[in-house]
Write a protein that holds these residues in place. Structure first.
Motif: not given
Length: 256
Positions: A206-226
């Motif tokens: 249940t903590e995924g939103f907060d966990d990934f918000r805190k470290d999103y630049q390290f845990a999520l891929q940068p993608e190009q969008g509109k």
């Protein structure tokens, strides 16, 4: 003169025996169907599939565990796509039917849907209101429980995405706000099953939103969008972290 074993020591030994017996209740055979969207699907690379890490985690916690998985993640799909009669549900049933033949194994469904439901436009049915989202999840769970009465279902909260997310679908801040409104719906649904059909539907990670918000630049891929560079899908580190968290949730459920 024969020495007596201190009563506290006897009690401690007895507790250890009970604890060992308790841990033996965890199944030695486990079949998992992962239901989700592109985050669950990962990619053709195994190191971007969270489910791969889930299996590794469980094997490390339960020596000798025989575990198999079916990854039913589909990019861009919503709870509507997994309703009975839809292709995603048919694929899920096909995978689960094959697993259910093995009566020695515990069948478990790990579900994480909601990212695409929350979008402003694009995915099937989006935007999906929180009440409708909960109704769809309930329909999916009820259908699975009817077909597999001995199964267990774990409902995981969706994880964070950046508020400028806009690729083929439009999410943005409105979608992000909607996503967070799904969380209490999941909690209420699990609580309802706890009263009406206990020991079948459980709260997962249940903590995924907060966990990934805190470290999103390290845990999520940068993608190009509109609207510039956005963050939506886990990278290798994020996939490992998410998969391990799913594993923790599954381990709690099957060890009870």
């Amino acid at each position: 003169m024969r020495r007596r074993t201190p009563i506290l020591k006897v009690t401690a030994i007895f507790c250890l025996i009970l604890l060992s017996a308790f841990k033996l209740q965890a199944p030695k055979k486990l079949n998992i169907v992962f239901i989700g969207d592109s985050i669950t699907q990962g990619s053709n690379k195994a190191d971007l599939q969270p489910s791969v890490y889930t299996l590794g985690y469980l094997k490390s916690k339960i020596p000798g565990l025989l575990v198999e998985e079916s990854n039913q993640g589909h990019s861009g799909h919503t709870t509507f796509d997994f309703l009975p009669g839809q292709d995603d549900f048919k694929g899920t049933i096909q995978a689960a039917d094959a697993f259910y033949k093995n009566t020695d194994a515990q069948l478990l469904f790990s579900v994480m849907l909601g990212t695409n439901d929350s979008a402003m436009q694009g995915p099937n049915g989006a935007p999906v209101a929180p009440e409708q989202y909960a109704a769809n999840l309930k329909t999916i769970a009820d259908s699975l429980l009817k077909r597999y009465p001995n199964c267990k279902i774990i409902l995981n909260n969706p994880i964070y995405y950046s508020p400028n997310t806009y690729n083929g679908a439009m999410y943005l801040q409105e979608g992000l706000n909607r996503l967070q409104n799904y969380f209490p719906q999941i909690a209420t649904l699990v609580k309802s099953y706890g009263s009406n059909n206990p020991n079948h539907v459980f709260t997962g990670y249940t903590e995924g939103f907060d966990d990934f918000r805190k470290d999103y630049q390290f845990a999520l891929q940068p993608e190009q969008g509109k609207q510039g560079t956005f963050y939506l899908h886990p990278n290798k580190m994020g996939a490992r972290y998410l998969g391990n968290k799913w594993g923790e949730a599954i381990y709690r459920v099957i060890s009870d």
